[in-house]
Design a protein around this motif. Structure first.
Motif, PDB file in Angstrom:
ATOM      1  N   ASP A 153       0.820  -1.211   0.000  1.00  0.00           N
ATOM      2  CA  ASP A 153       0.000   0.000   0.000  1.00  0.00           C
ATOM      3  C   ASP A 153       0.857   1.265   0.000  1.00  0.00           C
ATOM      4  O   ASP A 153       0.794   2.068  -0.916  1.00  0.00           O
ATOM      5  N   PHE A 154       1.642   1.452   1.060  1.00  0.00           N
ATOM      6  CA  PHE A 154       2.306   2.737   1.265  1.00  0.00           C
ATOM      7  C   PHE A 154       3.819   2.598   1.372  1.00  0.00           C
ATOM      8  O   PHE A 154       4.339   1.574   1.823  1.00  0.00           O
ATOM      9  N   GLU A 225       6.892  -0.818  -6.365  1.00  0.00           N
ATOM     10  CA  GLU A 225       6.076  -1.864  -5.745  1.00  0.00           C
ATOM     11  C   GLU A 225       5.130  -1.368  -4.653  1.00  0.00           C
ATOM     12  O   GLU A 225       4.469  -2.169  -4.003  1.00  0.00           O
ATOM     13  N   THR A 226       5.068  -0.047  -4.458  1.00  0.00           N
ATOM     14  CA  THR A 226       4.110   0.516  -3.493  1.00  0.00           C
ATOM     15  C   THR A 226       3.138   1.437  -4.212  1.00  0.00           C
ATOM     16  O   THR A 226       3.428   1.961  -5.287  1.00  0.00           O
ATOM     17  N   GLY A 227       1.984   1.639  -3.593  1.00  0.00           N
ATOM     18  CA  GLY A 227       0.943   2.424  -4.241  1.00  0.00           C
ATOM     19  C   GLY A 227       1.010   3.908  -3.983  1.00  0.00           C
ATOM     20  O   GLY A 227       0.679   4.712  -4.855  1.00  0.00           O
ATOM     21  N   TRP A 310      -4.608  -0.462  -6.627  1.00  0.00           N
ATOM     22  CA  TRP A 310      -3.602   0.511  -7.043  1.00  0.00           C
ATOM     23  C   TRP A 310      -3.410   0.538  -8.552  1.00  0.00           C
ATOM     24  O   TRP A 310      -3.136   1.600  -9.129  1.00  0.00           O
ATOM     25  N   ASN A 311      -3.532  -0.594  -9.185  1.00  0.00           N
ATOM     26  CA  ASN A 311      -3.387  -0.609 -10.643  1.00  0.00           C
ATOM     27  C   ASN A 311      -4.436   0.277 -11.305  1.00  0.00           C
ATOM     28  O   ASN A 311      -4.145   1.026 -12.241  1.00  0.00           O
ATOM     29  N   GLU A 312      -5.665   0.202 -10.805  1.00  0.00           N
ATOM     30  CA  GLU A 312      -6.736   1.042 -11.345  1.00  0.00           C
ATOM     31  C   GLU A 312      -6.480   2.511 -11.015  1.00  0.00           C
ATOM     32  O   GLU A 312      -6.679   3.396 -11.855  1.00  0.00           O
ATOM     33  N   LEU A 313      -6.042   2.773  -9.776  1.00  0.00           N
ATOM     34  CA  LEU A 313      -5.791   4.154  -9.361  1.00  0.00           C
ATOM     35  C   LEU A 313      -4.662   4.774 -10.186  1.00  0.00           C
ATOM     36  O   LEU A 313      -4.701   5.959 -10.523  1.00  0.00           O
TER      37      LEU A 313
END
Length: 352
Positions: A153-154, A225-227, A310-313
């Protein structure tokens, strides 16, 4: 009508005189000519009567702080300051690496020069210094980012345990916000190291994270590798907005970001040409004046974003992130800020 400016970049040559010259030369001010010199003992080569302005930078960053107990150095500095003023130079106190808030709190106060510094214009970090520094540091680096495979995520990196950082960190831990994230807090009371697979490959992960010299380095893997970057800036006040490498790294990386910083930090970022993510998630935390309530708003947002697609974001934010990346590397945006800083110097000199 063209004006001529003579600038001595560091009266004692103990600071970052070459960087200061590079910063000044980023300007695009019309009708302004600059002769820039780093060596005090070569000033005799310049006909000082030919200049509209004569400016000397008095660097009070780490170099001077380390030398403040050397009486010989202090005495020679005083002599040079006096001689320069007799020759018509105006003194700019240079502390671009720090915020005004850090200066006021006394971190860089030197008793022997208290009165001198009060008389001078203080050049502190604001928004342009670290932007400039990150441009020249990374412009030739072949950085490559791929946001197609998000595992965490972060990305949340901390070093110095400033009180506002500790409050946010402890609240995020308490609310289980960082379970699937990459994070560090290297100087916290119980030091938290970044997962070694994501640390800078050129430092020794078995040792304590270096105090100086690596904060502005960028390693692609943790960004790939993080969003979302949680950027915890130097200060969280409502008096000045200081932007460091902490914001420029995710912008260079094309990363989504949330900022724990000064009141209306995001507004200032937009004012100087960048875009934020208000169209995708709630950024109202930026307008919360109370720093503790701002932390509460940030935690609430982070809880909502945890586990995002995250891919969509990243598809949704592609235009924003690309705009930011291009803006960062476009000289005219940064030059505009450098121009404004130099005009503040000129105003101080002309009104003295």
């Amino acid at each position: 009508m063209e004006q001529h400016n003579l600038i001595l970049t560091d009266i004692m040559k103990t600071g970052q005189n070459q960087l200061y010259e590079g910063y000044i030369r980023f300007n695009t001010l019309p009708d302004q000519k600059f002769d820039i010199i780093s060596e005090y003992y070569l000033l005799h080569n310049f006909k000082k009567k030919n200049y509209n302005r004569k400016i000397a930078l008095f660097d009070i960053s780490h170099g001077l702080v380390l030398l403040k107990f050397n009486k010989e150095f202090i005495n020679e500095t005083k002599q040079r300051l006096e001689k320069l003023k007799q020759d018509g130079f105006k003194i700019i106190t240079a502390l671009p690496w720090e915020s005004y808030d850090n200066f006021i709190k006394g971190n860089f106060r030197i008793q022997e020069f208290e009165e001198e510094i009060k008389k001078n214009y203080l050049w502190h970090g604001q928004q342009s210094w670290f932007w400039f520094y990150m441009v020249i540091k990374h412009i030739k680096n072949n950085l490559s980012f791929d946001h197609s495979n998000k595992k965490y995520d972060f990305l949340y990196l901390n070093k110095q345990p400033r009180s506002h950082r500790v409050k946010l960190y402890e609240k995020l831990i308490k609310n289980d916000c960082l379970k699937n994230s990459l994070y560090s807090f290297t100087d916290y009371k119980s030091p938290i190291k970044l997962n070694p697979a994501y640390e800078l490959p050129w430092i020794d992960v078995k040792q304590r994270y270096p105090m100086f010299g690596f904060d502005q380095d960028i390693y692609e893997k943790p960004y790939n590798e993080t969003g979302c970057s949680i950027v915890s800036e130097t200060n969280d006040n409502d008096t000045d907005i200081f932007m460091t490498e902490k914001i420029w790294k995710p912008i260079i990386a094309g990363h989504v970001f949330i900022v724990h910083g000064n009141y209306q930090y995001l507004e200032k970022l937009k004012e100087i040409g960048f875009k934020t993510f208000e169209s995708v998630f709630d950024e109202s935390y930026d307008n919360v004046l109370d720093p503790n309530k701002r932390i509460d708003a940030l935690v609430e947002l982070i809880q909502k974003l945890k586990g995002s697609n995250w891919n969509e974001l990243y598809k949704q934010t592609e235009d924003i992130r690309e705009h930011n990346r291009k803006t960062f590397w476009t000289k005219s945006y940064l030059s505009d800020l450098v121009n404004k800083e130099l005009l503040r110097w000129f105003e101080f000199v002309d009104n003295s």
